[in-house]
Design an enzyme around this catalytic site. Sequence first.
Site, short mmCIF file in Angstrom:
data_model
loop_
_atom_site.label_atom_id
_atom_site.label_comp_id
_atom_site.label_asym_id
_atom_site.label_seq_id
_atom_site.Cartn_x
_atom_site.Cartn_y
_atom_site.Cartn_z
N CYS A 124 17.59 32.60 -53.63
CA CYS A 124 16.47 33.52 -53.82
C CYS A 124 16.06 33.48 -55.28
O CYS A 124 16.87 33.76 -56.16
CB CYS A 124 16.85 34.95 -53.43
SG CYS A 124 15.51 36.13 -53.73
N ARG A 135 11.89 25.53 -45.18
CA ARG A 135 11.09 26.46 -45.97
C ARG A 135 11.98 27.22 -46.96
O ARG A 135 11.96 26.95 -48.15
CB ARG A 135 10.35 27.44 -45.04
CG ARG A 135 9.17 28.19 -45.69
CD ARG A 135 9.55 29.29 -46.63
NE ARG A 135 10.30 30.39 -46.02
CZ ARG A 135 10.77 31.41 -46.70
NH1 ARG A 135 10.60 31.50 -48.02
NH2 ARG A 135 11.46 32.37 -46.09
N HIS A 176 23.49 35.26 -46.67
CA HIS A 176 23.79 34.32 -47.74
C HIS A 176 25.29 34.35 -48.00
O HIS A 176 25.97 35.34 -47.70
CB HIS A 176 23.02 34.67 -49.01
CG HIS A 176 21.56 34.32 -48.94
ND1 HIS A 176 20.87 33.76 -49.98
CD2 HIS A 176 20.66 34.45 -47.93
CE1 HIS A 176 19.61 33.55 -49.64
NE2 HIS A 176 19.45 33.98 -48.40
#
Length: 303
Positions: A241, A16, A210
Amino acid sequence: MPNLPSQVKIVEVGPRDGLQNEKETISAAVKTELVDRLTQAGFANIEAASFVSPKWVPQMATSAEVMANITRGPGTIYSALTPNMQGFEAALAARADEVVIFGSASEAFSQKNINCSIAESIARFEGVARAAKQNGLRLRGSISCAFGCPYQGEVPLSAVADVVARMRDLGCDEIDIADTIGVATPRQTQAVMDTAIRAFHVAGLSGHFHDTYGQALANIYASLETGIAIYHSSVSGLGGCPYAKGATGNVATEDVLYMMNGLGIATGIDLDLVVDAGQFISQQLGRKGSSRAGNALAAKRLA
């Protein structure tokens, strides 16, 4: 040796969070195979789908098809992102085990991302939270920009505590503390996690890091020292993102597993099978994966 957890849960977010920003359309069959490979590797929780408007995230338009075709592992939690009641109904129909709602610790990010305040954004999820509980689904809350924001820079610890409390009051079973733009460092990570722990029970908190500045593994280790025992990672380091310019991918699952294995921390996950899954999806995307451990282990097999 610090007193680290003896076991951690790794939430695999590649299908996802990892794939949602890919420009080229990835078929439902490829996504299904990726989820199935990750299930076989032994993940207890896989973020498999997102029921958002295809206008905003076209890559996730096949989520219902993917959820219908995956081979579900016994006891594995398959999660879906649900921004509203329409998304929740779709997730329910797709037999998701967990729905994920999201907010930001940064007021500026909330305004830029979804055009409303933090308080308003959390209030919008009240119906979804209620419906999740009524239907026996797990509810997870994800807090972005908990360590820094691309618009306002520093995010106060008090803002993190406030959003954690709001997510807690909605009835979240788990709450993710996310370094959306990858700017955190270990000491800051511990301060943020200690703040979150004071607002919610430590067993329900997770770290989502991240690797923009190469600090993700160091930040995970720093989180382990605070007692956090749930971590998000993405096979082959997929993802980023769309609203945070310059933010690179999530920390690679293979790298996290290699570190956990070295620390003697149990995950229940087969690293070799994750390396295979990483090589599979990288080939499908036509590029080399960004996991250093995954690439090194794959190269070792060929030597």
